[in-house]
Design a protein around this motif. Structure first.
Motif, mmCIF file in Angstrom:
data_model
loop_
_atom_site.group_PDB
_atom_site.id
_atom_site.type_symbol
_atom_site.label_atom_id
_atom_site.label_comp_id
_atom_site.label_asym_id
_atom_site.label_seq_id
_atom_site.Cartn_x
_atom_site.Cartn_y
_atom_site.Cartn_z
ATOM 1 N N TRP A 1 44.947 43.712 46.351
ATOM 2 C CA TRP A 1 45.092 44.789 45.592
ATOM 3 C C TRP A 1 44.524 44.406 44.885
ATOM 4 C CZ3 TRP A 1 47.912 41.670 41.406
ATOM 5 C CH2 TRP A 1 48.498 42.394 40.561
ATOM 6 N N ALA B 1 41.428 45.430 44.462
ATOM 7 C CA ALA B 1 41.615 47.461 44.012
ATOM 8 C C ALA B 1 41.481 46.658 41.932
ATOM 9 C CB ALA B 1 42.928 47.814 44.295
ATOM 10 N N THR C 1 38.869 48.630 39.585
ATOM 11 C CA THR C 1 39.582 49.543 38.943
ATOM 12 C C THR C 1 38.535 49.471 37.791
ATOM 13 O OG1 THR C 1 41.176 49.735 40.037
ATOM 14 C CG2 THR C 1 41.435 50.933 37.163
ATOM 15 N N SER D 1 47.211 51.006 41.893
ATOM 16 C CA SER D 1 47.079 50.598 42.903
ATOM 17 C C SER D 1 48.676 49.629 42.575
ATOM 18 C CB SER D 1 46.214 49.540 42.008
ATOM 19 O OG SER D 1 46.576 49.170 40.485
#
Length: 306
Positions: free
Chosen positions: A137, A140, A144, A162
């Protein structure tokens, strides 16, 4: 003797309610089994907390005192881990007994004790799994923000997606982890077999598993917060009694007295002794219910008895 589970499929509310009723009805028996390792766990946690707090406060300046603190920390940590291990084995014995796979507690404990190293491996794997999920996470999130730079709206959308992915992945990981311990208590397989079996049961009844986990979390939250309130009030009272100002750094100005530390840790241990066995038993009932619905476990057991 604890009554066997129902051979009729139950709602998720009935399964959780049954776990609480069984635990309340046989509370003296459960407390008798859980009290010795709980006392050892409390002593280990108290020793660890006291030694770490004293070391951070600057009181341990002499080499001899530092060596003593390190010894207390190591011995307390060993006592804490060993007692938690014993508690896990005994609580899984409750699962085997309440689901009807063992007639007596000694029989159930003998089986779960034979799986003691599997239990350790599963605990380690669960920690690694949670760490991997959270790490994925974080990656991610970083990707992002580094890739999507066109507009704040896209970044917000990426953050939302996410976060939803994190919640979903953690939910599946927690559900599978708790269910795999029930499988370990009730079946005789290899380590990989336990994980595969729990994953199959969870995914075959995915939405029911998510609903059960959500209701279980809400129930435990509703119970644990009121139970924790006396310790919170005691800590706040001691803070105000010492005159710690709200504008000051609490870490620099407030030091928890030893008696508050003892009361807080003992109270937390009592709460854990009340709630964690119910969690294990409830997931044991849920495991049994999944097998009833997916495999016709009641018919198989009746054929075996014939």
């Amino acid at each position: 003797m604890i009554e066997p589970p129902s051979d009729q499929p139950q709602s998720i509310g009935d399964l959780i309610g049954r776990a609480f009723r069984v635990y309340r009805r046989h509370l003296p028996f459960f407390f008798k089994i859980l009290l010795p390792p709980t006392i050892a766990s409390t002593a280990g946690a108290l020793g660890l907390q006291w030694a770490v707090t004293a070391a951070m406060s600057g009181d341990a300046a002499k080499p001899a005192t530092i060596a003593l603190m390190v010894g207390i920390i190591i011995s307390s940590l060993i006592a804490l881990l060993l007692s938690k291990w014993v508690l896990a084995i005994r609580q899984l014995a409750f699962v085997r007994m309440t689901t009807g796979f063992a007639d007596t507690y000694p029989e159930a404990h003998a089986f779960t004790h034979s799986k003691r190293w599997v239990i350790v491996a599963l605990y380690v794997l669960s920690i690694v799994t949670m760490s991997v999920v959270v790490g994925a996470w974080a990656i991610a999130m970083t990707a992002t923000y580094s890739i999507i730079n066109a507009s704040p709206g896209l970044r917000v959308a990426g953050l939302f997606l996410s976060t939803v992915g994190l919640i979903f992945a953690l939910t599946l990981a927690v559900l599978t982890t708790l269910l795999v311990f029930s499988v370990t208590a009730c079946e005789n397989q290899s380590l990989g077999g336990y994980i595969s079996r729990a994953s199959e049961l969870t995914m075959a009844g995915l939405w029911r598993s998510i609903g059960f986990g959500a209701l279980m979390a809400v129930t435990l939250t509703a119970i644990s917060y009121p139970l924790s309130l006396p310790v919170v009030l005691l800590s706040l009272f001691d803070i105000f009694q010492q005159g710690v100002a709200a504008s000051e750094s609490m870490l620099d100005t407030y030091r928890m007295p030893f008696y508050v530390m003892v009361i807080s840790q003992c109270w937390e241990s009592i709460i854990n002794m009340l709630l964690w066995p119910v969690i294990f038993i409830a997931y044991g009932y849920f495991y049994y219910d999944l097998r009833l619905r997916q495999e016709g476990l009641d018919l198989a057991r009746r054929l075996d008895s014939l």
